[in-house]
Design a protein around this motif. Sequence first.
Motif: not given
Length: 189
Positions: A15-22, A31-38, A40-52
Amino acid sequence: MTDSPRGAARTEAIMRTTLELGREIGYAKLSIEAIAARAGAGKHTVYRRWPSKGALLLDSLLHLHGAVLDYPDTGDLLADLRTQIHAAVDLLGNPPFGPLYRALIGEAQHDPGLAAALNERFITPQTELTVARLRTARDQGLLSPAFDLDLAMAVLSGPLYFRFLITQEPLTHEYVDRLLLTLFGGLGA
């Protein structure tokens, strides 16, 4: 979302990364991919918790900034409204909340699920808090028994959203004070 300490820490980091990157690149390029990369999480981890990315941004904004808009109840209706609305315009007028919230509202126009979540989790609770504060004032005899609480809420929020979304003029304390005077100034006459 998970209750484990590791899961909670990962959720917080995402969530902090989402705000920083945004804030850095804007909602359109987020993008979910950029958020996940920054984060340090897998994009599937993010998509499991948030659909968009809109759902993730909504959670991030509400989790990290939601409590700022609680209402005081000092017994002075105008002072309480002024305090709460000043806090709201301070939040909306500053990054990361303001620009990202504006983008989220735009995205909600095209995503019915996000629109419903935004209404359910932010708009409706804030509306209920305002109407409850107005109801208390009405019950105390500070407002006419015929005072339309729902319409007063619309009149209070409409000009703020008009400036925030349409004209993009600054939301200032002075503007809020003028709005409150216009709505409530004639009550004593």
